[in-house]
Write a protein that holds these residues in place. Structure first.
Motif, PDB file in Angstrom:
ATOM      1  N   GLU A 294       0.956  -1.174   0.214  1.00  0.00           N
ATOM      2  CA  GLU A 294      -0.192   0.110   0.085  1.00  0.00           C
ATOM      3  C   GLU A 294       0.548   0.846  -0.109  1.00  0.00           C
ATOM      4  O   GLU A 294       1.609   1.126   0.736  1.00  0.00           O
ATOM      5  N   LEU A 295       0.622   2.425  -0.741  1.00  0.00           N
ATOM      6  CA  LEU A 295       1.045   3.214  -0.691  1.00  0.00           C
ATOM      7  C   LEU A 295       0.336   4.219  -1.437  1.00  0.00           C
ATOM      8  O   LEU A 295      -0.949   4.704  -1.958  1.00  0.00           O
ATOM      9  N   GLY A 296       0.239   5.422  -0.685  1.00  0.00           N
ATOM     10  CA  GLY A 296      -0.922   6.851  -0.668  1.00  0.00           C
ATOM     11  C   GLY A 296      -1.962   6.546   0.131  1.00  0.00           C
ATOM     12  O   GLY A 296      -3.210   6.937  -1.184  1.00  0.00           O
ATOM     13  N   GLY A 297      -1.610   5.459   0.141  1.00  0.00           N
ATOM     14  CA  GLY A 297      -4.292   4.749   0.569  1.00  0.00           C
ATOM     15  C   GLY A 297      -4.229   4.048  -1.189  1.00  0.00           C
ATOM     16  O   GLY A 297      -5.428   3.872  -0.497  1.00  0.00           O
ATOM     17  N   THR A 298      -3.062   3.873  -1.492  1.00  0.00           N
ATOM     18  CA  THR A 298      -3.689   2.918  -3.169  1.00  0.00           C
ATOM     19  C   THR A 298      -3.204   1.330  -2.957  1.00  0.00           C
ATOM     20  O   THR A 298      -2.075   1.009  -2.361  1.00  0.00           O
ATOM     21  N   ARG A 299      -3.532   0.488  -3.038  1.00  0.00           N
ATOM     22  CA  ARG A 299      -3.205  -0.841  -2.934  1.00  0.00           C
ATOM     23  C   ARG A 299      -2.320  -1.074  -4.386  1.00  0.00           C
ATOM     24  O   ARG A 299      -2.943  -0.950  -5.454  1.00  0.00           O
ATOM     25  N   LEU A 300      -1.414  -1.389  -4.457  1.00  0.00           N
ATOM     26  CA  LEU A 300      -0.576  -1.717  -5.128  1.00  0.00           C
ATOM     27  C   LEU A 300      -0.233  -3.146  -5.768  1.00  0.00           C
ATOM     28  O   LEU A 300       0.763  -3.433  -4.634  1.00  0.00           O
ATOM     29  N   PRO A 301      -0.633  -4.187  -6.471  1.00  0.00           N
ATOM     30  CA  PRO A 301       0.013  -5.453  -7.110  1.00  0.00           C
ATOM     31  C   PRO A 301       1.101  -5.163  -6.595  1.00  0.00           C
ATOM     32  O   PRO A 301       2.235  -4.955  -6.938  1.00  0.00           O
ATOM     33  N   ALA A 302       1.197  -7.040  -6.815  1.00  0.00           N
ATOM     34  CA  ALA A 302       2.406  -7.438  -6.822  1.00  0.00           C
ATOM     35  C   ALA A 302       2.929  -7.737  -8.023  1.00  0.00           C
ATOM     36  O   ALA A 302       2.258  -7.488  -9.668  1.00  0.00           O
ATOM     37  N   HIS A 303       4.598  -6.871  -8.933  1.00  0.00           N
ATOM     38  CA  HIS A 303       4.874  -6.971 -10.293  1.00  0.00           C
ATOM     39  C   HIS A 303       4.272  -6.035 -10.824  1.00  0.00           C
ATOM     40  O   HIS A 303       4.053  -5.818 -11.715  1.00  0.00           O
ATOM     41  N   ALA A 304       4.091  -4.701 -10.319  1.00  0.00           N
ATOM     42  CA  ALA A 304       3.460  -4.068 -10.948  1.00  0.00           C
ATOM     43  C   ALA A 304       4.647  -2.492 -11.122  1.00  0.00           C
ATOM     44  O   ALA A 304       5.002  -2.400 -10.349  1.00  0.00           O
ATOM     45  N   VAL A 305       4.854  -2.084 -12.230  1.00  0.00           N
ATOM     46  CA  VAL A 305       5.601  -1.016 -13.180  1.00  0.00           C
ATOM     47  C   VAL A 305       4.940   0.249 -12.089  1.00  0.00           C
ATOM     48  O   VAL A 305       3.955   0.498 -12.863  1.00  0.00           O
ATOM     49  N   VAL A 306       5.771   0.595 -12.362  1.00  0.00           N
ATOM     50  CA  VAL A 306       6.274   1.674 -11.016  1.00  0.00           C
ATOM     51  C   VAL A 306       6.442   3.313 -11.057  1.00  0.00           C
ATOM     52  O   VAL A 306       8.100   3.180 -11.514  1.00  0.00           O
ATOM     53  N   ALA A 307       6.605   3.733 -11.960  1.00  0.00           N
ATOM     54  CA  ALA A 307       6.782   5.213 -12.200  1.00  0.00           C
ATOM     55  C   ALA A 307       7.053   6.326 -10.562  1.00  0.00           C
ATOM     56  O   ALA A 307       5.828   6.897 -10.477  1.00  0.00           O
ATOM     57  N   LEU A 308       7.958   6.340 -10.241  1.00  0.00           N
ATOM     58  CA  LEU A 308       8.153   8.054  -9.325  1.00  0.00           C
ATOM     59  C   LEU A 308       8.408   8.853  -9.900  1.00  0.00           C
ATOM     60  O   LEU A 308       9.362   9.005 -10.422  1.00  0.00           O
ATOM     61  N   LEU A 309       6.799   9.621 -10.214  1.00  0.00           N
ATOM     62  CA  LEU A 309       7.123  11.287 -10.835  1.00  0.00           C
ATOM     63  C   LEU A 309       7.751  12.560 -10.062  1.00  0.00           C
ATOM     64  O   LEU A 309       6.886  13.406  -9.351  1.00  0.00           O
ATOM     65  N   ILE A 310       9.180  12.225  -9.911  1.00  0.00           N
ATOM     66  CA  ILE A 310       9.942  12.998  -9.676  1.00  0.00           C
ATOM     67  C   ILE A 310       9.575  14.892  -9.701  1.00  0.00           C
ATOM     68  O   ILE A 310       8.982  15.747  -9.091  1.00  0.00           O
ATOM     69  N   GLY A 311       9.452  15.125 -11.490  1.00  0.00           N
ATOM     70  CA  GLY A 311       8.777  16.225 -11.768  1.00  0.00           C
ATOM     71  C   GLY A 311       7.591  17.200 -10.823  1.00  0.00           C
ATOM     72  O   GLY A 311       7.482  17.732 -10.691  1.00  0.00           O
ATOM     73  N   SER A 312       6.651  15.791 -10.871  1.00  0.00           N
ATOM     74  CA  SER A 312       5.460  16.156 -10.149  1.00  0.00           C
ATOM     75  C   SER A 312       5.676  16.452  -8.646  1.00  0.00           C
ATOM     76  O   SER A 312       5.102  17.475  -7.413  1.00  0.00           O
ATOM     77  N   GLY A 313       6.226  15.842  -7.918  1.00  0.00           N
ATOM     78  CA  GLY A 313       6.868  15.371  -6.544  1.00  0.00           C
ATOM     79  C   GLY A 313       7.458  16.214  -5.721  1.00  0.00           C
ATOM     80  O   GLY A 313       7.204  17.282  -4.858  1.00  0.00           O
ATOM     81  N   LEU A 314       7.751  18.115  -6.834  1.00  0.00           N
ATOM     82  CA  LEU A 314       8.871  18.795  -6.619  1.00  0.00           C
ATOM     83  C   LEU A 314       8.631  19.610  -6.952  1.00  0.00           C
ATOM     84  O   LEU A 314       8.774  20.928  -7.027  1.00  0.00           O
ATOM     85  N   ARG A 315       7.134  19.405  -7.348  1.00  0.00           N
ATOM     86  CA  ARG A 315       5.447  20.873  -7.615  1.00  0.00           C
ATOM     87  C   ARG A 315       5.105  20.484  -6.416  1.00  0.00           C
ATOM     88  O   ARG A 315       3.434  21.069  -6.869  1.00  0.00           O
ATOM     89  N   ASP A 316       5.161  19.470  -5.292  1.00  0.00           N
ATOM     90  CA  ASP A 316       4.326  18.880  -4.458  1.00  0.00           C
ATOM     91  C   ASP A 316       3.681  19.921  -3.600  1.00  0.00           C
ATOM     92  O   ASP A 316       4.901  20.699  -2.776  1.00  0.00           O
ATOM     93  N   GLU A 317       2.833  21.403  -3.765  1.00  0.00           N
ATOM     94  CA  GLU A 317       2.457  22.179  -2.860  1.00  0.00           C
ATOM     95  C   GLU A 317       2.173  22.038  -1.139  1.00  0.00           C
ATOM     96  O   GLU A 317       2.213  23.268  -0.710  1.00  0.00           O
TER      97      GLU A 317
END
Length: 412
Positions: A294-317
């Motif tokens: 679980e991450l951010g209140g969402t269940r992620l399945p095993a073997h999921a391809v995940v993009a950590l959007l750094i460009g979004s995180g660095l604009r997090d208000e």
């Protein structure tokens, strides 16, 4: 609800409104292409970086070495795609050879090259900054740092472009796959030959230092060293070029900052840090979940391809006040632009030094930098976001006094 496509032209041109909507409504969700998962909030991205037991780098080797490539790719064996403890072993080897002192020793060459390139720009009054300055400056320093034959410099961009595009090549595009295979063959043969040459005669370069740094019990092989050299070339070229290009684009869009930086050169490091936050060269980094989580209140399945959007995180208000405003004087300087934790980029000092030197030489010789096109074309790589070209026009400095290099108090 229609899934967001990260490669849609309007998203590539300006992804930040789309990222903001995701942070508000679906901070961890599936997007296109291929239904991958994205993580958009700063704290969730940091949590994924830290949790290497679930969010695996090694699990994504198939992206750089798909079955249809029909050969191994040394980049897939690099520390970029390694999890602990293997990551730590490879990182230790490069840390012993690639130090801040090594980068500092390269600064005179960086400055000489940047000065020549900017002088040529001033004489012509116009150029493509990416190919005519950023690329040439970084290729020059990487050849010197690593120990590559300078005659190969013209091949470096083709090599890196082919390597980073492996996962995006269609299995049916046989001609393109043949090109990529030839590039990998060419690079691997050259680097194995370079290792053999340095064993016969050590030089003052990174390849020689890597060989000196090896110990009898560290378990590294020549293939491991080749993988490190692949990574150093690809990451060292793409990251620094994107940083310098975004830096000059911001100067063109906000011209008064050239006056401000000339008047207050001590702001230059913070200006570059804000470029890294506002337009990070590494826009996303990929992971594969090894188990359901679980991450951010969402269940992620095993073997999921995940993009950590750094460009979004660095604009997090929630993390940065007025996150969509470019402000080098901000105090909230937390930065993910070069990764986090074990995967914090080892080339950060090199990229920042190169950007600082290029900026100082531009400030010496140019009064203004302006865009030479009404619209820019953006690349379509998931990991990096950068214009394909940056046509600029310059107004030369009007006074001999402006040709004196700014004195920067302290470095980073």
């Amino acid at each position: 609800m229609t899934r967001l496509n990260l490669f849609a032209p309007e998203v590539r041109e300006n992804p930040y409104p789309f990222y903001a909507a995701l942070r508000r409504e679906s901070p961890v969700c599936q997007v296109d292409p291929n239904g991958m998962w994205v993580v958009t909030r700063y704290d969730d991205i940091v949590a994924a970086f830290k949790n290497t037991q679930v969010f695996s780098s090694a699990g994504l080797r198939v992206a750089s070495e798909p079955p249809y490539l029909r050969r191994d790719n040394p980049l897939s064996r690099s520390l970029l795609l390694a999890d602990p403890p293997r990551h730590g072993q490879l990182r230790s080897l490069i840390n012993r050879a690639f130090t801040a002192a090594t980068v500092a020793s390269l600064e005179p060459q960086m400055r000489s090259t940047a000065a020549q390139l900017v002088d040529q720009l001033v004489q012509r009054r116009a150029a493509d900054f990416l190919s005519d300055l950023a690329l040439r400056a970084q290729v020059s320093v990487l050849a010197r740092l690593i120990g590559f034959d300078s005659a190969l410099e013209r091949h470096f961009k083709r090599w890196t472009t082919d390597l980073v595009s492996v996962g995006a090549v269609s299995p049916e595009d046989h001609a393109r796959l043949d090109e990529v295979r030839r590039t990998i063959d060419e690079m691997e043969q050259y680097m194995l030959g370079l290792l053999a040459s340095r064993r016969r005669k050590m030089e003052n370069d990174l390849v020689s230092e890597l060989l000196r740094s090896r110990t009898d019990d560290d378990g590294t092989t020549d293939q491991d060293l080749v993988a490190l050299l692949f990574l150093l070339l690809v990451a060292g070229l793409e990251t620094a070029i994107a940083l310098m290009t975004q830096m000059v684009l911001i100067l063109a869009q906000r011209p008064t900052w050239m006056d401000r930086l000339r008047a207050e050169p001590a702001l230059i490091p913070r200006f570059i840090d804000e470029v890294l936050r506002f337009e990070p060269p590494v826009h996303a980094t990929m992971r594969l979940t090894l188990a359901e989580t679980e991450l951010g209140g969402t269940r992620l399945p095993a073997h999921a391809v995940v993009a950590l959007l750094i460009g979004s995180g660095l604009r997090d208000e929630t993390k940065f006040q007025e996150a969509d405003r470019f402000n080098p004087e901000r105090r909230d300087q937390a930065n993910l632009a070069f990764g986090h934790g074990a995967h914090f980029c080892l080339g950060v000092f090199l990229a920042k030094t190169q950007a600082r030197v290029m900026l100082e030489e531009l400030l010496r010789r140019c009064h203004r930098v302006a865009l030479g096109a009404d619209r820019l074309e953006w690349n379509v790589f998931l990991n990096t976001r950068c214009p394909m070209a940056l046509p600029i026009e310059v107004v030369p400095a009007s006074s001999p006094a402006t040709r004196e290099s700014p004195v920067v108090q302290g470095i980073w």
